[in-house]
Design a protein around this motif. Sequence first.
Motif, mmCIF file in Angstrom:
data_model
loop_
_atom_site.group_PDB
_atom_site.id
_atom_site.type_symbol
_atom_site.label_atom_id
_atom_site.label_comp_id
_atom_site.label_asym_id
_atom_site.label_seq_id
_atom_site.Cartn_x
_atom_site.Cartn_y
_atom_site.Cartn_z
ATOM 1 N N LYS A 280 -26.152 -7.393 19.760
ATOM 2 C CA LYS A 280 -27.560 -7.012 19.896
ATOM 3 C C LYS A 280 -28.098 -6.692 18.514
ATOM 4 C CE LYS A 280 -26.378 -3.458 22.746
ATOM 5 N NZ LYS A 280 -26.515 -2.264 23.537
ATOM 6 N N TRP A 281 -29.409 -6.748 18.367
ATOM 7 C CA TRP A 281 -30.077 -6.429 17.110
ATOM 8 C C TRP A 281 -30.985 -5.241 17.368
ATOM 9 C CZ3 TRP A 281 -28.881 -8.926 12.588
ATOM 10 C CH2 TRP A 281 -28.118 -10.091 12.714
ATOM 11 N N VAL A 282 -30.778 -4.163 16.604
ATOM 12 C CA VAL A 282 -31.519 -2.916 16.790
ATOM 13 C C VAL A 282 -31.892 -2.340 15.417
ATOM 14 C CG1 VAL A 282 -30.336 -2.396 18.977
ATOM 15 C CG2 VAL A 282 -29.405 -1.507 16.827
ATOM 16 N N THR A 283 -32.826 -1.402 15.404
ATOM 17 C CA THR A 283 -33.155 -0.744 14.136
ATOM 18 C C THR A 283 -31.998 0.165 13.729
ATOM 19 O OG1 THR A 283 -34.193 1.180 15.133
ATOM 20 C CG2 THR A 283 -35.625 -0.745 14.728
ATOM 21 N N LEU A 284 -31.992 0.556 12.477
ATOM 22 C CA LEU A 284 -30.959 1.468 11.987
ATOM 23 C C LEU A 284 -30.984 2.777 12.760
ATOM 24 C CD1 LEU A 284 -28.708 2.152 9.952
ATOM 25 C CD2 LEU A 284 -30.506 2.808 8.331
ATOM 26 N N TYR B 9 -20.363 -2.555 3.547
ATOM 27 C CA TYR B 9 -21.431 -3.068 2.707
ATOM 28 C C TYR B 9 -22.747 -3.091 3.473
ATOM 29 C CZ TYR B 9 -17.623 -4.580 -0.273
ATOM 30 O OH TYR B 9 -16.512 -4.590 -1.081
ATOM 31 N N TYR B 10 -23.800 -3.313 2.733
ATOM 32 C CA TYR B 10 -25.128 -3.518 3.278
ATOM 33 C C TYR B 10 -25.516 -4.937 2.898
ATOM 34 C CZ TYR B 10 -30.143 -2.784 3.969
ATOM 35 O OH TYR B 10 -31.451 -2.886 4.393
ATOM 36 N N SER B 11 -25.950 -5.732 3.867
ATOM 37 C CA SER B 11 -26.256 -7.137 3.581
ATOM 38 C C SER B 11 -27.438 -7.612 4.402
ATOM 39 C CB SER B 11 -25.023 -8.006 3.851
ATOM 40 O OG SER B 11 -24.624 -7.887 5.200
ATOM 41 N N GLU B 12 -27.947 -8.775 4.009
ATOM 42 C CA GLU B 12 -29.049 -9.379 4.756
ATOM 43 C C GLU B 12 -28.643 -10.773 5.211
ATOM 44 O OE1 GLU B 12 -32.486 -9.545 2.231
ATOM 45 O OE2 GLU B 12 -31.592 -11.012 0.867
ATOM 46 N N VAL B 13 -29.252 -11.186 6.308
ATOM 47 C CA VAL B 13 -28.988 -12.508 6.869
ATOM 48 C C VAL B 13 -29.482 -13.567 5.895
ATOM 49 C CG1 VAL B 13 -29.592 -14.104 8.742
ATOM 50 C CG2 VAL B 13 -29.122 -11.689 9.253
ATOM 51 N N LYS B 14 -28.651 -14.593 5.701
ATOM 52 C CA LYS B 14 -28.997 -15.738 4.852
ATOM 53 C C LYS B 14 -28.967 -16.974 5.745
ATOM 54 C CE LYS B 14 -25.857 -17.410 2.041
ATOM 55 N NZ LYS B 14 -24.916 -17.550 0.916
ATOM 56 N N ILE C 80 -30.587 -4.483 12.673
ATOM 57 C CA ILE C 80 -29.201 -4.686 12.268
ATOM 58 C C ILE C 80 -28.364 -5.177 13.442
ATOM 59 C CG2 ILE C 80 -29.404 -2.919 10.479
ATOM 60 C CD1 ILE C 80 -27.552 -1.148 12.245
ATOM 61 N N ALA C 81 -27.311 -5.906 13.094
ATOM 62 C CA ALA C 81 -26.383 -6.428 14.095
ATOM 63 C C ALA C 81 -25.493 -5.287 14.577
ATOM 64 C CB ALA C 81 -25.530 -7.542 13.496
ATOM 65 N N LEU C 82 -25.363 -5.174 15.903
ATOM 66 C CA LEU C 82 -24.515 -4.157 16.513
ATOM 67 C C LEU C 82 -23.799 -4.806 17.690
ATOM 68 C CD1 LEU C 82 -23.915 -1.110 16.132
ATOM 69 C CD2 LEU C 82 -25.617 -0.668 17.901
ATOM 70 N N LEU C 83 -22.509 -4.576 17.775
ATOM 71 C CA LEU C 83 -21.712 -5.164 18.848
ATOM 72 C C LEU C 83 -21.393 -4.110 19.892
ATOM 73 C CD1 LEU C 83 -19.455 -7.024 16.371
ATOM 74 C CD2 LEU C 83 -20.796 -8.185 18.130
ATOM 75 N N PHE C 84 -21.625 -4.447 21.154
ATOM 76 C CA PHE C 84 -21.261 -3.566 22.255
ATOM 77 C C PHE C 84 -19.935 -4.046 22.818
ATOM 78 C CE2 PHE C 84 -21.786 -2.432 26.912
ATOM 79 C CZ PHE C 84 -21.427 -1.104 26.734
ATOM 80 N N VAL C 85 -18.984 -3.146 22.936
ATOM 81 C CA VAL C 85 -17.673 -3.436 23.522
ATOM 82 C C VAL C 85 -17.714 -2.843 24.934
ATOM 83 C CG1 VAL C 85 -15.181 -3.225 23.247
ATOM 84 C CG2 VAL C 85 -16.645 -3.301 21.219
ATOM 85 N N SER D 91 -19.968 -4.729 7.668
ATOM 86 C CA SER D 91 -21.281 -4.683 7.036
ATOM 87 C C SER D 91 -22.358 -4.236 8.012
ATOM 88 C CB SER D 91 -21.665 -6.064 6.490
ATOM 89 O OG SER D 91 -22.872 -5.978 5.755
ATOM 90 N N ILE D 92 -23.343 -3.582 7.435
ATOM 91 C CA ILE D 92 -24.595 -3.328 8.129
ATOM 92 C C ILE D 92 -25.468 -4.510 7.747
ATOM 93 C CG2 ILE D 92 -26.593 -1.805 8.272
ATOM 94 C CD1 ILE D 92 -24.560 0.509 7.588
ATOM 95 N N VAL D 93 -25.665 -5.417 8.714
ATOM 96 C CA VAL D 93 -26.339 -6.700 8.482
ATOM 97 C C VAL D 93 -27.773 -6.610 8.987
ATOM 98 C CG1 VAL D 93 -26.323 -9.169 9.010
ATOM 99 C CG2 VAL D 93 -24.151 -7.935 8.780
ATOM 100 N N VAL D 94 -28.733 -6.830 8.094
ATOM 101 C CA VAL D 94 -30.155 -6.717 8.429
ATOM 102 C C VAL D 94 -30.776 -8.109 8.520
ATOM 103 C CG1 VAL D 94 -32.384 -5.768 7.689
ATOM 104 C CG2 VAL D 94 -30.285 -4.509 7.223
ATOM 105 N N ASN D 95 -31.566 -8.332 9.592
ATOM 106 C CA ASN D 95 -32.261 -9.617 9.737
ATOM 107 C C ASN D 95 -33.698 -9.511 9.215
ATOM 108 O OD1 ASN D 95 -33.813 -8.443 11.792
ATOM 109 N ND2 ASN D 95 -32.735 -9.507 13.451
ATOM 110 N N ASP D 96 -34.479 -10.585 9.351
ATOM 111 C CA ASP D 96 -35.860 -10.621 8.847
ATOM 112 C C ASP D 96 -36.772 -9.608 9.534
ATOM 113 O OD1 ASP D 96 -35.196 -12.645 7.117
ATOM 114 O OD2 ASP D 96 -35.958 -14.262 8.401
ATOM 115 N N SER D 97 -36.395 -9.166 10.736
ATOM 116 C CA SER D 97 -37.183 -8.180 11.479
ATOM 117 C C SER D 97 -36.753 -6.748 11.178
ATOM 118 C CB SER D 97 -37.063 -8.434 12.988
ATOM 119 O OG SER D 97 -37.484 -9.729 13.317
ATOM 120 N N GLN D 98 -35.911 -6.583 10.157
ATOM 121 C CA GLN D 98 -35.381 -5.270 9.766
ATOM 122 C C GLN D 98 -34.557 -4.615 10.877
ATOM 123 O OE1 GLN D 98 -35.562 -4.215 6.483
ATOM 124 N NE2 GLN D 98 -36.244 -6.331 6.435
#
Length: 174
Positions: free
Chosen positions: A130-134, A105-110, A40-45, A31-38
């Motif tokens: 990390k949390w970054v813009t789209l 999917y596209y989702s938002e933090v609950k 998205i969650a991104l994982l760095f490997v 999922s592309i997960v969006v938080n309240d600050s717009q």
Amino acid sequence: MDLIKEIYEKDIGYNYESINISYKIRKASRSIVVNDSQKIALLFVSKNNYHKLPGGGIEAGEDIKTALNREVMEEAGVNIDVLGEIGTIIEYRDKHELLQISYCYYSEVKGDIKKPSFTEVERNSGFQLKWVTLDEAISILEDDAPDNYLGRFIQSRDLMFLKSAKCLLNSSNI
């Protein structure tokens, strides 16, 4: 769910010589997960120098959305509300005789954001959330230089998901 793309080894710079492959099928949800600050969650490997969206394999007895919620909680530390579908990508990983089908999917933090609970393999791979813009996520993935086979598939797949999401958001379909 619409098919966005099929990714082959030639698309990521490989050409594994194989004939008559009997693929093992792996299904995954992400999922592309969006938080309240717009953002998205991104994982760095860090071990292999690439980024990925939260998600992973669908386990026996799980449906797609149950797996999605489990994976996002593990990797991003959040519960989600699914807002819409991005699409499906199929990867033909000939070298590993694997055909992976990823549902995005596209989702938002609950609720509250908690600390991710990475697996031992993920910790050993140097996963960092990390949390970054789209737009930042797209730029980051475009600049990534994965140093392994898997990372190049993931980069291609997740970049396609991010660009598809941007198009969908711009057309207000989700």
